[in-house]
Design an enzyme around this catalytic site. Structure first.
Site, short mmCIF file in Angstrom:
data_model
loop_
_atom_site.label_atom_id
_atom_site.label_comp_id
_atom_site.label_asym_id
_atom_site.label_seq_id
_atom_site.Cartn_x
_atom_site.Cartn_y
_atom_site.Cartn_z
N ASP A 195 22.00 -48.04 -22.16
CA ASP A 195 20.67 -48.54 -21.85
C ASP A 195 19.64 -47.99 -22.85
O ASP A 195 19.98 -47.55 -23.95
CB ASP A 195 20.31 -48.19 -20.40
CG ASP A 195 19.37 -49.19 -19.77
OD1 ASP A 195 18.16 -49.11 -20.02
OD2 ASP A 195 19.85 -50.06 -19.01
N ASP A 203 15.69 -56.91 -21.61
CA ASP A 203 14.64 -56.45 -20.70
C ASP A 203 13.26 -56.92 -21.17
O ASP A 203 13.06 -57.29 -22.34
CB ASP A 203 14.67 -54.92 -20.62
CG ASP A 203 14.26 -54.40 -19.25
OD1 ASP A 203 13.64 -55.16 -18.48
OD2 ASP A 203 14.54 -53.23 -18.96
N CYS A 229 16.40 -59.42 -17.67
CA CYS A 229 15.81 -58.38 -16.83
C CYS A 229 14.33 -58.32 -17.14
O CYS A 229 13.91 -58.55 -18.27
CB CYS A 229 16.48 -57.04 -17.13
SG CYS A 229 15.75 -55.62 -16.27
N ASP A 232 14.95 -53.25 -10.11
CA ASP A 232 15.13 -51.85 -10.48
C ASP A 232 15.34 -50.97 -9.25
O ASP A 232 15.75 -49.81 -9.37
CB ASP A 232 13.90 -51.35 -11.25
CG ASP A 232 13.94 -51.73 -12.72
OD1 ASP A 232 14.99 -52.21 -13.19
OD2 ASP A 232 12.91 -51.56 -13.40
#
Length: 730
Positions: free
Chosen positions: A366, A478, A526, A548
């Site tokens: 990540d 994201d 995301c 989240d």
């Protein structure tokens, strides 16, 4: 044919398996809406429109005071010529006026379904799957041609709508409003269901009686947003999961939207949905065109559960695309909650070693692997490996992960730029901004101006270079802030209010290009979780990180609400550590697993710090999910108990051939003197005998659905129960 046309009466009847949608051209070329609901074999006008004189409702024909656009049920109403309700579109002329007058010109009908230029949409793989009707409207004074496109999926009872504008005149037209659909119902006996929320609290269901006036949900944040979803449904009073009429609308768009219900003084109801006209305009020069996003409209008389399964079927098969659409999705471990920004190659490999022992299939690295990213203050836009953390580079780490027998995935946030970045220092004008105004920061970052071609190309090439540099099979894409200071250095003053939509067109172009270049990478969208969980994103990336918030009890509501529209295969759902990082709650590992198994399953914790018992339980969870994964990801989903209505939640999955069943029950808090609960399953074959995989007990499908299973009385908070049944063969 599923679309029937009476050329003499100019009557258009879209006829699905269980639904009918009827329109007619009336009085001087106006397009009236006549009926949408249960299928009728032949529409002969039994529910004819009654024209009557209404006070303060003006008349286009002075000789007939009974005919007014203010009371006519319409398909795409205009502004300024007698209808005081919310218009579907509005255009400003060179003289400053905003009056237009669309009249019917002609129609086209054909098999199949067209693509929308530059926009995501549902599609067909065979032209016989859908039929399309184009109703072409014209304002002769302006030379404005507006094409209303209706595509019918007859087997699904789905109609999609979109609108195409073309300026065939000689003057510039400024579009101020361009919604994708409007429809007028002739009564107001409905309740409105919408999905609202916030970061870490997405997709809450809200149900309320509609009242005179306007009820509206929208976003002006530059994203579909966690605050309100681009969805609404009207339901009749008493409609529940299993019965009752539902009219549902979902916008295939990821930017600013509006979805609204207006009840007029005569108890007529207008629903309209599309791009948000707030802070929007679009200059349409002679010869230019504009395409609105698509709206998916679904009707059923069999309750919210049937509505959801209609959306699930359409979206999983004819909205999502690519290599992974019909593939089983991998079980993953993500290092975010395990390490946040504080990791190195050795730590990631240690997690991977434990993941392999547990049977996990994919490790995702990540945020924090690039630039000088030790926190969220820097480096977005600098997609180069941080060799302080990964001294031998991304390829070396990815190869080490792959040698362990796992696949390797990577996090990006390609739409953003940090002020502390090499990219910003080189191109400070590449962010959305207004000259001479200070930046408004969100999460210490700015938004790249994807309305600009050179910015889009930078994102495409910089991300592609990384993806081509290592054996990457998964990307988490994201987007962690909404738009402020919306302006583009590349657009002239008269086009500044086009920026937000041009951004979305740029983003879709970027996603189309990157996902096409790398068809064997599974992309998951995301936006701080579910902040951009919408059909537009699913067209490019077949799954979305649902929230989240990984707390199991919170996820009951989040996943339940999301399932109202989106199939479980599109929902990322992970097990995280306790106390939970978002709410501090401590829930059993078994419960966390059962909740996460209702979507695309994974983990978000540090496997190296767990006890031997916890590691063994995770190993068993992974093995179980591998067995039930085909049913979860490709079966039919049925909601049983709503966490929005009480202290419990329950659902079950059934394979397409009804031979396998997976069911879950959850109780939030243990109650004193609690009643005994009987859980009734849904969607089974009533003629099958089902075997409980764990106990060997045999029950008929009719018995499990009608009599149900009595749940044991267990005094425990955050409780889960889980069943698997298979068809018994004598």
């Amino acid at each position: 044919m599923a679309i029937h046309i009476n050329n003499e009466q100019l009557l258009f009847h879209l006829q699905g398996k269980n639904t009918s949608y009827v329109m007619q051209v009336v009085r001087d070329g106006y397009l009236a809406h006549l009926y949408w609901g249960k299928r009728v074999h032949t529409y002969r006008g039994s529910n004819k429109i009654i024209y009557m004189d209404r006070g303060f409702s003006p008349n286009p024909d002075a000789s007939d005071r009974t005919f007014s656009l203010d009371t006519l049920p319409q398909e795409y109403p205009a502004y300024g010529n007698g209808d005081f309700r919310i218009p579907a579109y509005q255009i400003q002329l060179n003289n400053g006026s905003t009056i237009t007058d669309l009249r019917y010109k002609e129609y086209k009908m054909y098999k199949g379904k067209p693509k929308l230029e530059g926009l995501p949409s549902t599609y067909v793989e065979d032209e016989n799957e859908a039929e399309t009707l184009e109703l072409i409207m014209e304002d002769k004074l302006l030379g404005l041609i507006v094409t209303l496109t209706y595509s019918l999926y007859p087997e699904l009872d789905v109609i999609t709508r979109s609108v195409h504008f073309k300026n065939e005149g000689s003057q510039n037209l400024k579009m101020l409003r361009a919604l994708s659909a409007s429809i007028d119902f002739r009564d107001d006996e409905y309740e409105l269901i919408t999905l609202y929320g916030a970061h870490n609290n997405e997709k809450n269901m809200e149900r309320r009686r509609i009242v005179p006036g306007v009820q509206l949900v929208d976003s002006c944040r530059g994203a579909s947003s966690p605050q309100q979803a681009p969805f609404l449904s009207l339901v009749r009073k008493g409609t529940d999961e299993d019965q009752g009429e539902v009219y549902a609308f979902n916008l295939v768009y990821s930017g600013n939207f509006t979805a609204q219900v207006q009840v007029d003084p005569y108890r007529n109801t207008r629903v309209s949905i599309g791009m948000n006209p707030f802070d929007f305009s679009w200059l349409l020069e002679p010869g230019e065109t504009f395409q609105t996003p698509e709206v998916v409209m679904a009707y059923t008389a069999n309750g919210l559960g049937d509505m959801s399964r209609i959306f699930h079927e359409l979206y999983s098969k004819r909205l999502c695309r690519g290599t992974f659409r019909d593939k089983l999705r991998p079980i993953l471990i993500n290092n975010w909650e395990a390490t946040y920004f504080d990791f190195n190659a050795e730590k990631i490999e240690e997690i991977a070693v434990e993941a392999k022992k547990a049977g996990i299939e994919l490790l995702v690295l990540d945020d924090g692997w690039f630039g000088k990213r030790d926190d969220d203050n820097s480096s977005l836009g600098d997609w180069v490996v941080d060799q302080r953390k990964l001294p031998n580079g991304l390829l070396d780490l990815a190869n080490r992960i792959c040698e362990l027998g796992l696949e390797f995935g990577l996090w990006f946030e390609p739409e953003m730029i940090s002020m502390d970045s090499d990219l910003y220092r080189k191109h400070p004008d590449w962010c959305l901004h207004v000259e001479n105004r200070p930046h408004t920061l969100g999460r210490n970052q700015l938004v790249l101006d994807l309305s600009r071609e050179e910015v889009c190309q930078y994102v495409i090439e910089s991300v592609s270079d990384v993806l081509a540099s290592a054996p990457i099979t998964y990307v988490k894409w994201d987007m962690n802030r909404h738009m402020t200071d919306i302006g583009s250095a590349a657009l002239p003053p008269e086009r500044q209010r086009e920026t937000a939509h041009r951004y979305m067109l740029g983003l879709y172009k970027v996603m189309e290009e990157i996902t096409s270049r790398f068809p064997n990478i599974l992309f998951e969208s995301c936006s701080s979780g579910g902040g951009r969980f919408d059909p537009g994103m699913l067209h490019y990336m077949p799954q979305t990180w649902t929230s989240d918030n990984t707390d199991a009890m919170c996820r009951l509501k989040i996943q339940y609400g999301t399932s109202l529209v989106y199939p479980p295969i599109t929902m990322g759902a992970h097990v995280s550590t306790v106390p939970n990082h978002q709410v501090g709650r401590v829930t059993p590992l078994e419960t966390r697993g059962h909740v996460a198994m209702a979507g695309n399953f994974g983990y978000e914790l540090d496997l190296t710090t767990l006890t031997a018992q916890e590691k063994e339980e995770i190993k068993n969870q992974v093995a179980l999910y591998k067995e039930i994964r085909p049913i979860i990801q490709f079966g039919k989903f049925h909601r049983i108990l709503s966490p929005f209505e009480g202290n419990e939640a329950a659902w079950n999955f059934v394979s397409d051939d009804q031979s396998e069943v997976v069911a879950s029950y959850f109780k939030v808090l243990s109650q004193p003197g609690a009643s005994l609960r009987t859980l009734k399953f849904k969607g089974l074959n009533p003629d099958y005998i089902y075997k409980n995989v764990e106990t060997g007990e045999l029950f008929g499908g009719d018995e499990l659905m009608n009599a149900g299973i009595t749940l044991p009385r267990i005094k425990q908070d955050f409780l889960s129960m889980f069943w698997r049944f298979t068809k018994h063969h004598n």
